[in-house]
Write a protein that holds these residues in place. Structure first.
Motif, PDB file in Angstrom:
ATOM      1  N   ILE A   3     -10.202  -8.178   8.244  1.00  0.00           N
ATOM      2  CA  ILE A   3      -9.280  -7.937   7.139  1.00  0.00           C
ATOM      3  C   ILE A   3      -9.699  -6.684   6.353  1.00  0.00           C
ATOM      4  O   ILE A   3      -8.860  -5.877   5.956  1.00  0.00           O
ATOM      5  CB  ILE A   3      -9.210  -9.178   6.216  1.00  0.00           C
TER       6      ILE A   3
ATOM      7  N   HIS B 149      -7.091 -13.266  -0.096  1.00  0.00           N
ATOM      8  CA  HIS B 149      -7.123 -13.225   1.379  1.00  0.00           C
ATOM      9  C   HIS B 149      -8.542 -12.961   1.873  1.00  0.00           C
ATOM     10  O   HIS B 149      -8.923 -13.350   2.970  1.00  0.00           O
ATOM     11  CB  HIS B 149      -6.178 -12.112   1.847  1.00  0.00           C
TER      12      HIS B 149
ATOM     13  N   ASP C 287       2.681 -15.966  12.048  1.00  0.00           N
ATOM     14  CA  ASP C 287       1.441 -15.419  11.468  1.00  0.00           C
ATOM     15  C   ASP C 287       1.267 -13.946  11.818  1.00  0.00           C
ATOM     16  O   ASP C 287       0.140 -13.447  11.821  1.00  0.00           O
ATOM     17  CB  ASP C 287       0.209 -16.227  11.924  1.00  0.00           C
TER      18      ASP C 287
HETATM   19  O1  NIG Z   1      -3.617 -15.913   9.072  1.00  0.00           O
HETATM   20  N1  NIG Z   1      -6.719 -16.083   8.424  1.00  0.00           N
HETATM   21  C1  NIG Z   1      -6.493 -15.220   7.590  1.00  0.00           C
HETATM   22  N2  NIG Z   1      -5.501 -14.337   7.599  1.00  0.00           N
HETATM   23  C2  NIG Z   1      -4.816 -13.933   8.794  1.00  0.00           C
HETATM   24  C3  NIG Z   1      -5.604 -12.952   9.559  1.00  0.00           C
HETATM   25  C4  NIG Z   1      -5.595 -11.653   8.899  1.00  0.00           C
HETATM   26  C5  NIG Z   1      -6.226 -10.545   9.668  1.00  0.00           C
HETATM   27  O2  NIG Z   1      -6.991 -10.749  10.637  1.00  0.00           O
HETATM   28  O3  NIG Z   1      -5.922  -9.410   9.285  1.00  0.00           O
HETATM   29  C6  NIG Z   1      -4.422 -15.154   9.581  1.00  0.00           C
HETATM   30  O4  NIG Z   1      -4.871 -15.358  10.726  1.00  0.00           O
END
Ligand code: NIG
Ligand code: FE
Length: 413
Positions: A102, A175, A314
């Motif tokens: 992230i 996040h 997602d």
């Molecule tokens: O839903 N898990 C956290 N957030 C996202 C992944 C975000 C990313 O890798 O940029 C998810 O999998």
């Protein structure tokens, strides 16, 4: 407009999520017409007539437009290099702990202008549309500072004004922990609550708040304190829970009465019980499990317990760079052992209910908005049978044809 002589129309009904995606509550009609006036469905029945264009639907299965209740489609840059590392054996968590994941997208997104975010978002919206997605949720969370979180939400607002798709904005400042707050998750959450969320509220640009409750990100007690205060600021809650390490995030989702608890690859029986008790909708994201080479969420256990289930893409730059609904349907039917009617429920009425838009979309009924998919398929069960292939031939949003593939086939002559 009239959709004439529909081979098979399949829809659920009502304005509320359906417990256990009960297939007995599906309505299947054959040889029927749909009349559309002023963007709304005005009649459903045999032999309807009226003025205006007609579409012959004698070869088509007709469903509501899909509603995608979990996406992260506004971001700068890409992470194909990290995906290549994952293909070669590195895990998502290893890449995250090395400062990637992230945080890589946060660097790219902070460097992106509003115009950059709008332009890349506009192109991605066309991809959602081609997959039959007519409404979608959209999370911030690649800014992790006041300015960039607001810029992401602003990009969604600009796109909503330009696009036929419905975009439901979620604030996801929680996040990840940005580098400025490294090892100080509590201080970062306080910053969100005291500085960022009040400004989001002032601008009125988010409808939900989400948090990534996960080992190495936000723990259970931190998440609980945060979510209690988010509720006091007036927001309904969505959660990323029990994705990688089992922390009983779903139990917390039940305790704080989240609208939606998503991922759930590691949900415990206690978690299933908690969701059931609170009426929280389970958001399953099989494209992400596939991309992480992880076990799929226990869809059957959730459905058999009577929990309403959503299926969402997602779509994001890291764990799941796909919004392929055909692949999602294949994984849900083959690996999660859902029937196609349960899948359709998870792609239409249940996500619409979880986003608070089920009074307008999510089913095909008189008075709802004409967001409609025409599939090149003789019946609904043809969709999983033709696995991995996009059956969506025509997409209608608000009574207008937004995509028509009829002329893109090789001529028979
Ligand atoms: O839903 N898990 C956290 N957030 C996202 C992944 C975000 C990313 O890798 O940029 C998810 O999998
Ligand atoms: Fe996500």
């Amino acid at each position: 407009m009239i959709l004439k002589n529909i081979k098979q129309l399949v829809t659920f009904t009502g304005h509320e999520a359906i417990p256990g995606n009960d297939p007995a509550r599906a309505q299947i009609l054959e040889g029927i017409d749909i009349k559309i006036e002023d963007g709304l469905i005005s009649q459903i029945g045999p032999n309807l007539s009226g003025i205006g264009p007609e579409i012959d639907c004698s070869d088509f299965t007709v469903t509501p437009g899909y509603v995608d209740s979990h996406t992260h489609f506004i971001f700068g840059g890409n992470r194909e290099d990290e995906y290549r590392m994952r293909l070669a054996g590195a895990s998502y968590v290893e890449i995250m702990e090395a400062g990637g994941g992230i945080r890589t997208s946060v660097r790219h997104t902070r460097a992106a202008s509003l115009e950059d975010l709008v332009e890349s978002g506009r192109i991605r919206l066309m991809g959602f549309l081609e997959n039959g997605i007519t409404s979608l949720e959209s999370k911030s969370g690649y800014g992790l500072d006041l300015e960039t979180e607001l810029r992401q939400l602003e990009a969604m607002k600009v796109l909503q004004a330009q696009s036929a798709l419905t975009i439901v904005p979620t604030f996801m400042g929680a996040h990840d922990i940005p580098e400025e707050f490294a090892d100080r998750p509590k201080a970062y959450l306080d910053y969100i609550l005291e500085t960022v969320l009040p400004e989001v509220t002032k601008q009125g640009i988010a409808q939900y708040v989400d948090i990534f409750t996960e080992k190495g990100v936000f723990g259970i007690e931190e998440s609980r304190d945060f979510l209690e205060q988010v509720k006091q600021q007036g927001y309904p809650i969505r959660m990323h829970a029990d994705e990688i390490v089992p922390l009983d995030g779903a139990v917390l989702a039940g305790q704080v009465a989240a609208v939606s608890a998503d991922h759930l690859l590691q949900i415990s029986p206690r978690g299933i019980e908690a969701l059931k008790r609170s009426g929280t909708i389970a958001g399953l994201l099989p494209l992400t499990a596939f991309s992480l080479r992880a076990e799929y969420a226990p869809a059957r256990d959730l459905l058999d317990a009577g929990v309403p289930v959503n299926l969402a893409t997602d779509y994001n730059p890291g764990s799941c760079h796909s919004f392929s609904v055909p692949l999602l349907i294949a994984l849900s039917t083959i690996y999660m052992r859902m029937s196609m009617l349960e899948v359709l429920c998870g792609l239409t009425i249940n996500p619409a209910a979880s986003l608070g838009i089920a009074h307008q979309v999510g089913t095909l009924e008189v008075g709802k908005r004409a967001d409609i998919l025409l599939h090149r398929a003789p019946n609904i069960h043809f969709l999983p049978y033709h696995f991995g292939v996009n059956t969506v031939e025509i997409v209608i949003i608000n009574g207008e044809v937004q995509l028509d593939r009829r002329n893109s086939h090789v001529s028979r002559k």
